[in-house]
Design a protein around this motif. Structure first.
Motif, PDB file in Angstrom:
ATOM      1  N   GLY A   1       0.780  -1.235   0.000  1.00 40.88           N
ATOM      2  CA  GLY A   1       0.000   0.000   0.000  1.00 40.88           C
ATOM      3  C   GLY A   1       0.807   1.277   0.000  1.00 40.88           C
ATOM      4  N   LYS A   2       2.110   1.177  -0.247  1.00 39.31           N
ATOM      5  CA  LYS A   2       2.949   2.374  -0.219  1.00 39.31           C
ATOM      6  C   LYS A   2       2.552   3.354  -1.310  1.00 39.31           C
ATOM      7  CE  LYS A   2       6.500  -0.064  -1.121  1.00 39.31           C
ATOM      8  NZ  LYS A   2       6.378  -1.489  -1.261  1.00 39.31           N
ATOM      9  N   THR A   3       2.437   2.829  -2.548  1.00 43.61           N
ATOM     10  CA  THR A   3       2.084   3.712  -3.657  1.00 43.61           C
ATOM     11  C   THR A   3       0.696   4.305  -3.449  1.00 43.61           C
ATOM     12  OG1 THR A   3       3.488   2.469  -5.148  1.00 43.61           O
ATOM     13  CG2 THR A   3       1.800   3.821  -6.159  1.00 43.61           C
ATOM     14  N   THR A   4      -0.211   3.487  -2.932  1.00 48.47           N
ATOM     15  CA  THR A   4      -1.562   3.977  -2.677  1.00 48.47           C
ATOM     16  C   THR A   4      -1.528   5.183  -1.741  1.00 48.47           C
ATOM     17  OG1 THR A   4      -2.311   1.708  -2.908  1.00 48.47           O
ATOM     18  CG2 THR A   4      -3.854   3.268  -1.927  1.00 48.47           C
ATOM     19  N   LEU A   5      -0.738   5.091  -0.689  1.00 52.37           N
ATOM     20  CA  LEU A   5      -0.648   6.202   0.262  1.00 52.37           C
ATOM     21  C   LEU A   5      -0.038   7.436  -0.402  1.00 52.37           C
ATOM     22  CD1 LEU A   5      -0.988   7.291   3.086  1.00 52.37           C
ATOM     23  CD2 LEU A   5       1.210   6.303   3.705  1.00 52.37           C
ATOM     24  N   LEU A   6       0.993   7.211  -1.197  1.00 50.34           N
ATOM     25  CA  LEU A   6       1.651   8.323  -1.879  1.00 50.34           C
ATOM     26  C   LEU A   6       0.686   9.012  -2.846  1.00 50.34           C
ATOM     27  CD1 LEU A   6       4.545   8.938  -1.252  1.00 50.34           C
ATOM     28  CD2 LEU A   6       5.187   8.051  -3.468  1.00 50.34           C
ATOM     29  N   ARG A   7      -0.099   8.197  -3.551  1.00 48.16           N
ATOM     30  CA  ARG A   7      -1.046   8.758  -4.522  1.00 48.16           C
ATOM     31  C   ARG A   7      -2.135   9.553  -3.825  1.00 48.16           C
ATOM     32  NH1 ARG A   7      -1.571   6.889  -9.510  1.00 48.16           N
ATOM     33  NH2 ARG A   7      -3.823   6.807  -9.337  1.00 48.16           N
ATOM     34  N   ILE A   8      -2.471   9.155  -2.612  1.00 50.09           N
ATOM     35  CA  ILE A   8      -3.470   9.908  -1.856  1.00 50.09           C
ATOM     36  C   ILE A   8      -2.881  11.259  -1.442  1.00 50.09           C
ATOM     37  CG2 ILE A   8      -4.656   9.989   0.365  1.00 50.09           C
ATOM     38  CD1 ILE A   8      -5.302   7.024  -0.051  1.00 50.09           C
ATOM     39  N   ILE A   9      -1.608  11.253  -1.039  1.00 51.71           N
ATOM     40  CA  ILE A   9      -0.983  12.516  -0.647  1.00 51.71           C
ATOM     41  C   ILE A   9      -0.832  13.436  -1.860  1.00 51.71           C
ATOM     42  CG2 ILE A   9       1.091  13.576   0.338  1.00 51.71           C
ATOM     43  CD1 ILE A   9       1.510  11.031   1.957  1.00 51.71           C
ATOM     44  N   ALA A  10      -0.496  12.839  -3.027  1.00 54.92           N
ATOM     45  CA  ALA A  10      -0.305  13.652  -4.232  1.00 54.92           C
ATOM     46  C   ALA A  10      -1.634  14.107  -4.825  1.00 54.92           C
ATOM     47  CB  ALA A  10       0.480  12.865  -5.272  1.00 54.92           C
TER      48      ALA A  10
ATOM     49  N   ALA B   1      10.595  17.707 -10.752  1.00 51.09           N
ATOM     50  CA  ALA B   1       9.718  17.751  -9.582  1.00 51.09           C
ATOM     51  C   ALA B   1      10.143  18.847  -8.610  1.00 51.09           C
ATOM     52  CB  ALA B   1       9.714  16.395  -8.878  1.00 51.09           C
ATOM     53  N   LEU B   2      11.452  19.194  -8.647  1.00 54.45           N
ATOM     54  CA  LEU B   2      11.942  20.177  -7.680  1.00 54.45           C
ATOM     55  C   LEU B   2      11.768  21.613  -8.138  1.00 54.45           C
ATOM     56  CD1 LEU B   2      15.258  18.589  -6.385  1.00 54.45           C
ATOM     57  CD2 LEU B   2      13.146  18.941  -5.108  1.00 54.45           C
ATOM     58  N   ILE B   3      11.641  21.816  -9.454  1.00 55.88           N
ATOM     59  CA  ILE B   3      11.747  23.181  -9.966  1.00 55.88           C
ATOM     60  C   ILE B   3      10.569  24.048  -9.529  1.00 55.88           C
ATOM     61  CG2 ILE B   3      10.584  22.943 -12.201  1.00 55.88           C
ATOM     62  CD1 ILE B   3      13.197  24.426 -13.298  1.00 55.88           C
ATOM     63  N   ASN B   4       9.454  23.423  -9.193  1.00 55.02           N
ATOM     64  CA  ASN B   4       8.314  24.168  -8.662  1.00 55.02           C
ATOM     65  C   ASN B   4       8.525  24.580  -7.214  1.00 55.02           C
ATOM     66  OD1 ASN B   4       6.375  24.678 -10.507  1.00 55.02           O
ATOM     67  ND2 ASN B   4       5.249  22.777 -10.202  1.00 55.02           N
ATOM     68  N   GLU B   5       9.659  24.191  -6.658  1.00 52.89           N
ATOM     69  CA  GLU B   5       9.952  24.424  -5.252  1.00 52.89           C
ATOM     70  C   GLU B   5       8.807  23.954  -4.368  1.00 52.89           C
ATOM     71  OE1 GLU B   5      10.992  28.529  -5.083  1.00 52.89           O
ATOM     72  OE2 GLU B   5      12.898  28.190  -6.081  1.00 52.89           O
ATOM     73  N   PRO B   6       8.500  22.658  -4.452  1.00 45.34           N
ATOM     74  CA  PRO B   6       7.409  22.143  -3.628  1.00 45.34           C
ATOM     75  C   PRO B   6       7.836  22.109  -2.169  1.00 45.34           C
ATOM     76  CG  PRO B   6       8.577  20.322  -4.620  1.00 45.34           C
ATOM     77  CD  PRO B   6       9.200  21.581  -5.169  1.00 45.34           C
ATOM     78  N   SER B   7       6.861  21.993  -1.298  1.00 46.18           N
ATOM     79  CA  SER B   7       7.189  21.889   0.122  1.00 46.18           C
ATOM     80  C   SER B   7       7.458  20.452   0.501  1.00 46.18           C
ATOM     81  CB  SER B   7       6.033  22.407   0.958  1.00 46.18           C
ATOM     82  OG  SER B   7       5.670  23.665   0.505  1.00 46.18           O
ATOM     83  N   VAL B   8       6.906  19.548  -0.303  1.00 49.17           N
ATOM     84  CA  VAL B   8       7.098  18.131  -0.030  1.00 49.17           C
ATOM     85  C   VAL B   8       7.400  17.434  -1.353  1.00 49.17           C
ATOM     86  CG1 VAL B   8       6.022  16.025   0.824  1.00 49.17           C
ATOM     87  CG2 VAL B   8       5.467  18.209   1.888  1.00 49.17           C
ATOM     88  N   LEU B   9       8.434  16.621  -1.362  1.00 46.86           N
ATOM     89  CA  LEU B   9       8.746  15.835  -2.554  1.00 46.86           C
ATOM     90  C   LEU B   9       8.424  14.375  -2.260  1.00 46.86           C
ATOM     91  CD1 LEU B   9      10.024  16.013  -5.410  1.00 46.86           C
ATOM     92  CD2 LEU B   9      12.146  15.260  -4.362  1.00 46.86           C
ATOM     93  N   LEU B  10       7.592  13.785  -3.127  1.00 47.18           N
ATOM     94  CA  LEU B  10       7.251  12.377  -2.975  1.00 47.18           C
ATOM     95  C   LEU B  10       8.081  11.581  -3.962  1.00 47.18           C
ATOM     96  CD1 LEU B  10       3.350  12.739  -2.982  1.00 47.18           C
ATOM     97  CD2 LEU B  10       4.900  12.849  -1.032  1.00 47.18           C
TER      98      LEU B  10
END
Ligand SMILES: Nc1ncnc2c1ncn2[C@@H]1O[C@H](COP(=O)(O)OP(=O)(O)OP(=O)(O)O)[C@@H](O)[C@H]1O
Ligand SMILES: [Mg+2]
Lengths: 378, 310
Positions: free
Chosen positions: A47-56, A153-162
């Motif tokens: 369920g790791k990807t599932t959790l990540l997809r929920i956060i994203a 993924a970093l260039i948007n300067e996100p607060s969280v990188l998955l």
């Protein structure tokens, strides 16, 4: 210290997600701190990807909340969340060059040309792709693709990188290098990383904290050290590193001046063993006992001095596995139980390891090195 | 841990004969291999890569196939410069080219008809075919597999049957036979081909790029325009080209659904042949061959600039 605060904290609370009757996530709660390198570790399908997809934002939970910096993000579409993802398959845009892939998020936001160019070059430099800007993704090696995905993924300067198993497609050597690079990158930009992997050594080596998952549940959250040395369940103990694990019954608890000595009855070993330092065990309780193979000592001769805190067994080497810096032995004890022992080769060995197949050996460990994993209610 | 006392089984002791620490390379290992042993980098002769310049079976086949394909064209082109009608070479002349360009009004009208129908029907077929391919891939609904099977029917049915059924259909619903009926017929039989080509392209389309685009801040619309469309464009383009070609060359179906004043080029050529092969057709062949080659080259260049600029 200050730059560590750029990232946001992520709170996952009571999140469940079912596909039909199958619970992909079962009441998961995790609190990830600002700027942390946090790993989700577990076997395939847990369920790791599932959790990540929920956060994203690509999937929504049946119930529970996800907070980013204290704010509920579940109602937001993926493009409105300050979270970016490095996909397991990289998901680079095949029709765009490396440069344009990285520039993509900026072009969407209509960043002025001069600023865009400078920034894209900065980020390409960060991931050391200066010389590959004009290539199409199909011309890149696996490691380069992965770095494009990270820069993008970093260039948007996100607060969280998955990061969803970003290294799983690479060979072992490259994986090690990129892992170190990722760690540097994390230190450099100081945002929160949520890193998904099923490779325990990857997780142990770079994470600040790890959540170990199995079958949709979080079994333990802790630092790599805690998870390795004090696994919360049988599963964690077996999944992280190698271990010897036996069901046991508490036979006796003796308090001494400054420590407790517990005697466990282990049917699999056919004898009793000693373990420190538990003050909360009741006689007759069923527990799981574990000891890591590298904490065992193996000798060809009977140790001369055996203290009362040493557990000593005699056995026959069933299978020696030499791998350069260490050897692993499967030792069959007198009652037939097989126990794993790892011996580090710290010194030069002229003649190879002096323990061989079918040798009679003595295996011992100190009572301090054993660990009681969990109390099994029976 | 390092030097435990040597209490070993006899077998181990025997195996570990004392050896000096550093010198492990036995000189005998470094001695040259006996004469006649193949060197390390030289494959035995029979395993070496085949020499492709050799006049082998595959090359003969290649030449034969090419000859078989292009001989008829070569003959047609040659005879377009013949001074007289028949199949006897009577000398070089440009007479038929003159006739083709200045004395073949009917032919050029047919050519224009063909051209108009090819362009319009293939654009419409490409549009509909691409959308249906995308839709069927995207949305998972029940009748999906039936639609996929049914859509291939026009491809496997004999053209005569399609032609006749279209004729019956058009007369039944009282659509007059003419340009419009041909346009409809061509659109219909082109659709499955475009559908197939775009579907094939979509098969290798990595759907995670859609999520990646959304993740990076693209709205649904931007994702469609900037990611999905450009990446399936090659499939759409080859579908369009295919449709144009098939529409231009179709004879059987057009034969059934054409009406007065809507003669297409293949129909016109066929009608000319009924009164004996006119060398004007030979001349037309060369003009068409050259024109299509130029178009194809130009199109390739166009595609390349698209790819480079996007
Ligand atoms: N769309 C779906 N429909 C049905 N089941 C699904 C769907 N997506 C995931 N699952 C199931 O949910 C479980 C968890 O899947 P998930 O992709 O989160 O695993 P994972 O931990 O990322 O595994 P891996 O390490 O292999 O990537 C799996 O058993 C999977 O079969
Ligand atoms: Mg996964």
């Amino acid at each position: 210290m200050g730059k560590r605060l750029k990232g946001f904290d992520v709170t996952v609370k009571d999140v469940s997600r079912a596909y039909g009757n199958f619970k992909a996530l079962d009441d998961v709660s995790i609190e990830i701190r600002k700027g942390e390198f946090f790993s989700l570790l577990g076997p395939s399908g847990c369920g790791k990807t599932t959790l990540l997809r929920i956060i994203a934002g690509f999937d929504s939970p049946d119930n529970g909340v996800v907070l980013l910096d204290g704010k509920d993000i579940l109602p937001l579409p993926p493009d409105k969340r300050q979270v970016n993802t490095v996909f397991q398959s990289y998901a680079l845009f095949p029709h765009l060059s490396v440069y344009e892939n990285v520039a993509f998020p900026l072009r969407l936001r209509k960043v002025p040309a001069g600023k865009l160019d400078a920034k894209v070059r900065d980020y390409l430099h960060l991931v050391q792709l200066d010389n590959h800007m004009d290539k199409k993704p199909s011309m890149l090696s696996g490691g380069q693709k992965q770095r494009v995905a990270i820069a993008r993924a970093l260039i948007n300067e996100p607060s969280v990188l998955l990061l969803d198993e970003p290294l799983s497609a690479l060979d072992a050597k490259l994986r090690q290098n990129l892992l170190v690079e990722l760690d540097h990158l994390h230190d450099q930009i100081g945002i929160t990383f949520i890193y998904v992997t099923h490779d325990q050594s990857e997780a142990l080596s770079v994470s600040d904290r790890i959540a170990v998952m199995n079958q949709g549940k979080v079994l333990q959250i802790g630092t790599p050290y805690e998870i390795y040395e004090s696994p919360a369940t049988d599963f964690v103990a077996r999944f992280i590193g190698e271990t010897n694990l036996f069901p046991a019954v508490v036979k006796q608890c003796d308090p001494y001046e400054d420590y407790y000595m517990t005697t466990l009855d282990i049917p699999a070993l056919g004898t009793e063993i000693k373990v420190t330092d538990y003050d909360n065990l009741a006689v007759g309780q069923h527990v799981s006992f574990t000891v890591r193979p590298e904490k065992l000592k193996i000798t060809g001769h009977q140790p001369t001095r055996v203290g009362k805190d040493i557990n000593l067994f005699r056995g026959i080497v069933e299978e020696p596995i030499y791998s350069g810096f260490q050897s692993k032995y499967y030792v069959s004890l007198e009652n037939g139980t097989v126990i794993k022992v790892i011996q580090q080769h710290a010194n030069y060995m002229d003649e190879g390891p002096d323990i061989d197949w079918k040798d009679q050996v003595f295996v011992s460990w100190s009572a301090e090195d054993g660990y009681i994993v969990e109390v099994v209610d029976s | 841990m390092s030097t435990s006392p040597k209490v070993k089984s006899a077998a181990v002791a025997a195996k570990l004969k004392k050896q000096p620490k550093k010198m492990r390379l036995e000189p005998s290992r470094l001695v040259e291999a006996p004469k006649g042993t193949p060197g390390p980098y030289k494959l035995p002769k029979n395993q070496m890569f085949q020499d492709h310049r050799k006049f082998g079976f595959s090359n003969i086949m290649l030449v034969l196939v090419i000859a078989f394909l292009f001989m008829p064209l070569f003959v047609v082109v040659t005879y377009s410069f013949n001074a007289s009608r028949g199949m006897r070479w009577t000398g070089f002349s440009l007479e038929w080219y003159y006739k083709l360009f200045f004395d073949s009004k009917e032919l050029w009208r047919a050519f224009a008809n063909s051209f108009v129908i090819a362009i319009t029907s293939s654009i419409v077929a490409t549009f509909l075919g691409s959308l249906s391919a995308i839709g069927i891939k995207w949305y998972k609904f029940k009748s999906r597999s039936y639609i996929q099977v049914v859509s291939f029917l026009p491809m496997v049915l004999p053209e005569v049957i399609i032609g006749i059924s279209m004729l019956i259909f058009f007369t039944a619903v009282k659509i007059p036979l003419g340009m419009f009926s041909i346009f409809v017929a061509h659109t219909t039989f082109n659709l499955p081909f475009v559908f197939l080509l775009v579907s094939a392209r979509l098969e290798e389309f990595d759907f995670s790029v859609i999520e990646a685009a959304r993740d990076l801040g693209a709205t649904e619309r931007q994702t469609l325009m900037k990611v999905i469309v450009p990446s399936i464009m090659p499939g759409v383009m080859s579908g369009l080209l295919m449709a144009i070609t098939m529409s231009l060359e179709d004879f059987v179906i057009t034969f059934f659904v054409s009406g007065p004043g809507s003669t297409t080029l293949p129909l016109y050529v066929y009608s000319m042949i009924r009164y004996g092969v006119s060398p004007v057709i030979n001349a037309l062949s060369l003009v068409l061959i050259l024109g299509i080659m130029l178009l194809a080259l130009g199109f390739r260049r166009f595609l390349k600039t698209i790819a480079a600029s996007s």
